[in-house]
Motif scaffolding. Structure first.
Motif, mmCIF file in Angstrom:
data_model
loop_
_atom_site.group_PDB
_atom_site.id
_atom_site.type_symbol
_atom_site.label_atom_id
_atom_site.label_comp_id
_atom_site.label_asym_id
_atom_site.label_seq_id
_atom_site.Cartn_x
_atom_site.Cartn_y
_atom_site.Cartn_z
ATOM 1 N N TYR A 1 0.849 -1.193 0.000
ATOM 2 C CA TYR A 1 0.000 0.000 0.000
ATOM 3 C C TYR A 1 0.884 1.242 0.000
ATOM 4 C CZ TYR A 1 -4.119 2.825 1.117
ATOM 5 O OH TYR A 1 -5.167 3.731 1.064
ATOM 6 N N TYR A 2 0.732 2.038 -1.046
ATOM 7 C CA TYR A 2 1.469 3.308 -1.106
ATOM 8 C C TYR A 2 0.745 4.312 -0.225
ATOM 9 C CZ TYR A 2 3.838 1.837 -5.486
ATOM 10 O OH TYR A 2 4.586 1.214 -6.441
ATOM 11 N N LEU A 3 1.413 4.786 0.821
ATOM 12 C CA LEU A 3 0.810 5.801 1.677
ATOM 13 C C LEU A 3 1.665 7.058 1.501
ATOM 14 C CD1 LEU A 3 -1.375 6.353 3.760
ATOM 15 C CD2 LEU A 3 0.204 5.604 5.524
ATOM 16 N N VAL A 4 1.136 8.003 0.729
ATOM 17 C CA VAL A 4 1.992 9.089 0.261
ATOM 18 C C VAL A 4 1.571 10.433 0.855
ATOM 19 C CG1 VAL A 4 2.864 10.283 -1.787
ATOM 20 C CG2 VAL A 4 2.417 7.821 -1.876
ATOM 21 N N ASP A 5 2.568 11.104 1.393
ATOM 22 C CA ASP A 5 2.413 12.467 1.899
ATOM 23 C C ASP A 5 2.286 13.372 0.671
ATOM 24 O OD1 ASP A 5 2.909 15.020 2.802
ATOM 25 O OD2 ASP A 5 4.837 14.544 3.748
ATOM 26 N N VAL A 6 1.141 14.064 0.532
ATOM 27 C CA VAL A 6 0.963 14.897 -0.663
ATOM 28 C C VAL A 6 1.021 16.382 -0.322
ATOM 29 C CG1 VAL A 6 -0.274 13.201 -2.048
ATOM 30 C CG2 VAL A 6 -1.574 14.667 -0.491
ATOM 31 N N SER A 7 1.781 16.718 0.752
ATOM 32 C CA SER A 7 1.974 18.145 1.028
ATOM 33 C C SER A 7 2.825 18.723 -0.101
ATOM 34 C CB SER A 7 2.636 18.339 2.386
ATOM 35 O OG SER A 7 3.863 17.664 2.430
ATOM 36 N N ALA A 8 2.787 20.031 -0.242
ATOM 37 C CA ALA A 8 3.342 20.694 -1.430
ATOM 38 C C ALA A 8 4.764 20.255 -1.776
ATOM 39 C CB ALA A 8 3.293 22.200 -1.233
ATOM 40 N N SER A 9 5.583 20.027 -0.717
ATOM 41 C CA SER A 9 6.982 19.714 -0.983
ATOM 42 C C SER A 9 7.163 18.350 -1.631
ATOM 43 C CB SER A 9 7.767 19.785 0.327
ATOM 44 O OG SER A 9 7.108 18.999 1.304
ATOM 45 N N CYS B 1 -8.087 -0.662 8.677
ATOM 46 C CA CYS B 1 -9.247 -0.713 7.784
ATOM 47 C C CYS B 1 -9.023 -1.833 6.765
ATOM 48 C CB CYS B 1 -9.444 0.626 7.084
ATOM 49 S SG CYS B 1 -9.836 1.950 8.233
ATOM 50 N N GLN B 2 -9.032 -3.050 7.275
ATOM 51 C CA GLN B 2 -8.676 -4.217 6.470
ATOM 52 C C GLN B 2 -9.543 -4.369 5.224
ATOM 53 O OE1 GLN B 2 -6.455 -7.125 7.248
ATOM 54 N NE2 GLN B 2 -5.417 -5.462 8.297
ATOM 55 N N ARG B 3 -10.840 -4.165 5.400
ATOM 56 C CA ARG B 3 -11.754 -4.411 4.298
ATOM 57 C C ARG B 3 -11.620 -3.328 3.218
ATOM 58 N NH1 ARG B 3 -17.233 -4.049 4.668
ATOM 59 N NH2 ARG B 3 -16.908 -3.247 6.760
ATOM 60 N N ASP B 4 -11.577 -2.060 3.662
ATOM 61 C CA ASP B 4 -11.457 -0.964 2.695
ATOM 62 C C ASP B 4 -10.173 -1.082 1.886
ATOM 63 O OD1 ASP B 4 -13.605 1.266 3.799
ATOM 64 O OD2 ASP B 4 -12.744 -0.005 5.364
ATOM 65 N N ILE B 5 -9.072 -1.336 2.577
ATOM 66 C CA ILE B 5 -7.778 -1.388 1.890
ATOM 67 C C ILE B 5 -7.706 -2.637 1.022
ATOM 68 C CG2 ILE B 5 -5.261 -1.417 2.215
ATOM 69 C CD1 ILE B 5 -6.546 1.135 3.322
ATOM 70 N N GLY B 6 -8.309 -3.731 1.487
ATOM 71 C CA GLY B 6 -8.306 -4.964 0.712
ATOM 72 C C GLY B 6 -7.086 -5.831 0.958
ATOM 73 N N TRP B 7 -6.506 -5.730 2.165
ATOM 74 C CA TRP B 7 -5.366 -6.606 2.504
ATOM 75 C C TRP B 7 -5.822 -8.056 2.402
ATOM 76 C CZ3 TRP B 7 -0.917 -4.128 2.917
ATOM 77 C CH2 TRP B 7 -0.823 -2.874 3.522
ATOM 78 N N ARG B 8 -5.021 -8.924 1.767
ATOM 79 C CA ARG B 8 -5.366 -10.350 1.695
ATOM 80 C C ARG B 8 -4.752 -11.083 2.879
ATOM 81 N NH1 ARG B 8 -2.934 -11.734 -3.981
ATOM 82 N NH2 ARG B 8 -1.487 -10.118 -3.266
ATOM 83 N N PRO B 9 -5.493 -12.049 3.444
ATOM 84 C CA PRO B 9 -4.963 -12.746 4.628
ATOM 85 C C PRO B 9 -3.687 -13.525 4.319
ATOM 86 C CG PRO B 9 -7.186 -13.551 4.063
ATOM 87 C CD PRO B 9 -6.841 -12.476 3.073
ATOM 88 N N GLU B 10 -3.549 -14.006 3.104
ATOM 89 C CA GLU B 10 -2.407 -14.868 2.792
ATOM 90 C C GLU B 10 -1.178 -14.068 2.345
ATOM 91 O OE1 GLU B 10 -5.184 -14.585 1.189
ATOM 92 O OE2 GLU B 10 -4.957 -14.655 -0.992
ATOM 93 N N ALA B 11 -1.330 -12.755 2.183
ATOM 94 C CA ALA B 11 -0.238 -11.977 1.605
ATOM 95 C C ALA B 11 0.710 -11.430 2.669
ATOM 96 C CB ALA B 11 -0.816 -10.816 0.806
ATOM 97 N N LYS B 12 1.971 -11.224 2.261
ATOM 98 C CA LYS B 12 2.889 -10.413 3.067
ATOM 99 C C LYS B 12 2.460 -8.976 2.813
ATOM 100 C CE LYS B 12 5.862 -13.260 4.909
ATOM 101 N NZ LYS B 12 5.898 -13.438 6.364
ATOM 102 N N ARG B 13 2.330 -8.214 3.858
ATOM 103 C CA ARG B 13 1.745 -6.878 3.721
ATOM 104 C C ARG B 13 2.775 -5.783 3.966
ATOM 105 N NH1 ARG B 13 -3.532 -8.094 7.380
ATOM 106 N NH2 ARG B 13 -4.492 -9.613 6.007
ATOM 107 N N LEU B 14 2.922 -4.945 2.970
ATOM 108 C CA LEU B 14 3.896 -3.857 3.075
ATOM 109 C C LEU B 14 3.172 -2.522 3.041
ATOM 110 C CD1 LEU B 14 6.440 -5.160 0.380
ATOM 111 C CD2 LEU B 14 6.348 -5.726 2.818
ATOM 112 N N LEU B 15 3.512 -1.675 4.001
ATOM 113 C CA LEU B 15 2.944 -0.334 4.017
ATOM 114 C C LEU B 15 4.085 0.618 3.692
ATOM 115 C CD1 LEU B 15 0.490 1.431 4.688
ATOM 116 C CD2 LEU B 15 1.206 1.429 7.071
ATOM 117 N N LEU B 16 4.077 1.127 2.455
ATOM 118 C CA LEU B 16 5.174 1.985 1.991
ATOM 119 C C LEU B 16 4.821 3.438 2.290
ATOM 120 C CD1 LEU B 16 7.827 2.379 0.358
ATOM 121 C CD2 LEU B 16 6.399 2.542 -1.680
ATOM 122 N N VAL B 17 5.502 4.002 3.286
ATOM 123 C CA VAL B 17 5.197 5.381 3.683
ATOM 124 C C VAL B 17 6.216 6.306 3.028
ATOM 125 C CG1 VAL B 17 4.885 6.955 5.617
ATOM 126 C CG2 VAL B 17 4.346 4.528 5.898
#
Ligand SMILES: *[C@@H]1O[C@H](CO)[C@@H](O)[C@H](O)[C@H]1NC(C)=O
Ligand SMILES: *[C@@H]1O[C@H](CO)[C@@H](O)[C@H](O)[C@H]1NC(C)=O
Ligand SMILES: *[C@@H]1O[C@H](CO)[C@@H](O)[C@H](O)[C@H]1NC(C)=O
Ligand SMILES: *[C@@H]1O[C@H](CO)[C@@H](O)[C@H](O)[C@H]1NC(C)=O
Ligand SMILES: *[C@@H]1O[C@H](CO)[C@@H](O)[C@H](O)[C@H]1NC(C)=O
Length: 628
Positions: A138-146, A254-270
């Motif tokens: 999941y790409y979690l991206v800071d979208v502030s101006a910089s 928010c597992q359902r909204d994001i759609g994380w799969r139970p069998e997957a390795k889960r990466l949150l890229l901040v």
């Protein structure tokens, strides 16, 4: 000092030292032995809660008349005092490992232990890394101006990264969400013209500030990802730190909204170029309601941004662990240190330096993924309300063979390799209510975990037995009974002079020498001879300083069998007819005989000897006849 004086002083010093040593020895052995038998214990439960070495004798009539505390002691001491082992309640540790279905990465997953207070148990949990996993990122991206440059880069790099990751995963999916900060003062400028367009001062149009906005659920459609990225624009705020923790927590729970799969390795890229606000910063904006750790999304937007505090680091760590999420921080040089300091607090986190315009993003993610898979680590959690009653020690046994003592992590683990974790759980004291305590063993980033169900043994199972019931009300007082019932045979001294007569029943006094007991306090365990470490050899009662032997035994310390059976020789005679039975052994009368039954007598059966009496008889007869 003259030499005799010196010698004299040395002698005194030496004596003193010996005396001190003796005191220390006596003191320690005393305190060791008496944790169980110190006065005050009234019930079996209290006894067992004193320590694992304490046992309770629930034999009916055991040390009758003595205080109930005497029923509590170490097992050997109780046996010495005459308690049969089948009447002893003692806490024991048991461990039951419930079978784990084959093919699991974590085993065992379900363990039940019975643990008395003050004891510990060790469980070995094995964790196996598979070769290829499905991966959700999941790409979690800071979208502030910089972040303008980084965002632009994502529009083109996304597809390339998905292709690269196909080599490392069986099925790679991506999702996307953006964040800036809480849209309240002082984090943003609340001038009406700037609320809708935070970039007003730069003569630009940009998106309103938002706490977190979920834009794309997990998908393997790279076309769709690119389409969403092309729609993204930057936003703005005023202060330097951003609301990254708010966004990370929502993305994790928010597992359902994001759609994380139970069998997957889960990466949150901040991806961000600033540090994050921490929980207490919220007070600046007058927000004082602590974060509840739950998902609050409506049409993708975080709804509690302006009413709930930022989560604490601990809260965030717990949610990431619970949802098996690895965080990867792709941050620019300036903030690298801040995130490097943060990472140790977040299990399974990786921090990478993002170069200008996110040019190294693909390498960074691949590098992070490989590193995260090669680290196998467990976190152990005890249910909150019981955490203070337990201690837990984890030692990893790594595939390389070396076990870095006290470490809960192995690095450099290859696919298909297994890591063992030796987990020692100790219980300090008993919970107030008799309930199971759950201990969770969570390998970081795995979708499986182990649960150890601890059943504290703080209650005795001898419940229904007479000697195990809690102290009953005192005996019913009958004025007329007087103290007759307290005198042995109705005439002796009241309670043998060693107790108090209360309502016609003796309550025996405590003695520092040992235990006084019996319905008339006529018994004790110290005034009679000991044999093999037990008063009256364990075969009699000590009454008025003399052993009263149980039937079948006799002697000062009841050391002798009462029956003469042990003295019967194989021919059925007592000591072969040549001796007496004394204390179960033959004492031969005839000095020429020997053997266990006086059966050996080389001179006995000579014909001369055997006819001696006849000869004697004949002789005397002849003499008599001759005289006549
Ligand atoms: C991928 O997304 C595009 C639009 O973004 C859509 O047209 C296409 O059908 C999708 N492909 C699949 C296989 O779902
Ligand atoms: C956990 O992940 C493995 C490997 O991806 C998968 O085979 C398994 O079904 C998952 N277990 C659960 C409970 O989702
Ligand atoms: C736990 O492990 C550490 C490190 O190995 C050790 O120093 C400590 O004594 C252990 N604690 C207990 C209660 O065994
Ligand atoms: C891992 O195990 C699987 C199945 O047992 C096997 O096919 C694969 O070759 C192994 N991989 C390595 C690197 O040992
Ligand atoms: C696990 O640790 C405990 C306590 O340190 C130790 O007594 C036990 O032998 C260890 N077990 C294994 C399998 O290493």
């Amino acid at each position: 000092m003259t030499s005799w004086l010196r010698r004299y002083c040395n002698l005194i010093l030496h004596r003193l030292l010996l005396a001190v040593l003796a005191c220390v020895v006596i003191e320690t052995s005393h305190s060791d032995e008496n944790i169980c038998s110190l006065p005050g214990v009234l019930s079996c439960n209290e006894c067992l809660s004193r320590g694992p070495q304490c046992a309770w004798c629930f034999q009916e009539g055991f040390l009758d008349g003595a205080s109930r505390a005497q029923r509590c002691n170490t097992l050997p001491n109780l046996q010495k005092k005459g308690c049969a082992v089948e009447f002893v309640e003692q806490a024991t540790v048991t461990l039951k490992v419930n079978p784990t279905p084959p093919g699991r990465q974590v085993a065992p997953q379900d363990v039940t232990v019975q643990l008395p207070p003050g004891t510990e148990v060790s469980v070995t949990v094995e964790v196996k890394q598979l070769e290829l996993y499905p991966v959700d990122m999941y790409y979690l991206v800071d979208v502030s101006a910089s972040m303008q440059d980084n965002l632009n880069r994502l529009k083109t790099v996304g597809t390339g990264l998905s292709h690269r990751m196909r080599d490392y995963s069986s099925d790679f999916r991506v999702g996307f969400g953006s964040f800036v900060d809480k849209p309240v003062s002082p984090y943003i400028n609340v001038h009406p013209s700037k609320v809708s367009n935070p970039c007003f001062d730069f003569k630009m149009q940009c998106r309103p500030t938002h706490g977190f906005m979920h834009m794309l659920s997990m998908t393997d459609n790279t076309t769709e990802f690119t389409r969403i990225m092309l729609q993204q624009g930057i936003s703005g705020n005023m202060d330097t730190p951003e609301g990254g923790f708010d966004a990370m927590l929502q993305a994790a729970v928010c597992q359902r909204d994001i759609g994380w799969r139970p069998e997957a390795k889960r990466l949150l890229l901040v991806m961000t170029d600033q540090p994050s606000h921490l929980a207490l910063d919220s007070k600046l904006a007058g927000i004082v309601v602590p974060h509840d750790g739950n998902c609050h999304l409506d049409s993708g937007g975080y709804t509690r941004s302006t009413s709930m505090e930022y989560p604490t680091i601990g809260q965030l760590a717990e949610k990431l662990l619970e949802n098996s999420i690895h965080s990867i921080f792709a941050v620019e040089h300036g903030q690298y240190k801040w995130y490097e300091d943060l990472a140790p607090f977040l299990p399974g986190a990786y921090v990478g330096k993002l170069q200008a315009k996110a040019s190294n993003l693909k390498d960074l993610v691949v590098e992070a993924y490989k590193k995260l898979l090669s680290d196998v680590e467990v976190e152990v959690g005890v249910q909150d309300q019981h955490a203070h009653r337990f201690w837990v020690n984890v030692t990893a046994v790594c595939p390389t063979g070396s076990a870095p003592s006290g470490l809960n992590k192995c690095s450099g683990v290859q696919p298909n390799q297994t890591v063992f974790f030796n987990i020692t759980i100790g219980m300090k004291d008993c919970p107030s209510a008799p309930e199971d305590v759950l201990i969770f063993i969570r390998p970081v980033g795995f979708n499986e975990s182990s649960v150890v169900r601890v059943r504290p043994t703080c209650h005795c199972s001898c419940g229904g037995q007479p000697g195990c019931q809690d102290e009953l009300e005192g005996p019913e007082c009958n004025e007329a009974s007087g103290d007759v019932g307290c005198r042995l045979d109705g005439t002796g001294a009241v309670c043998s002079g060693r107790g108090e007569c209360v309502c016609g029943h003796c309550i025996c006094e405590a003695s520092s020498l040992g235990t006084v007991h019996g319905t008339h306090c006529e018994l004790d365990d110290f005034s009679c001879p000991y044999r093999q470490g037990r008063v009256c050899g364990g075969r009699g009662d000590c009454v008025s300083a003399a052993c009263r032997c149980h039937s079948g035994w006799t002697g000062d310390s009841c050391q002798c069998p009462a029956s003469t059976e042990p003295c019967l020789s194989p021919d059925g005679r007592l000591c072969s007819g040549r001796g007496r039975c004394v204390c179960g052994r033959c004492e031969c009368d005839d000095p020429w005989s020997s053997g266990r039954f006086c059966e050996k007598c080389p001179t006995c059966d000579r014909s001369c000897q055997s006819h001696w009496k006849c000869v004697d008889c004949h002789l005397s007869k002849g003499l008599l006849e001759g005289n006549a």
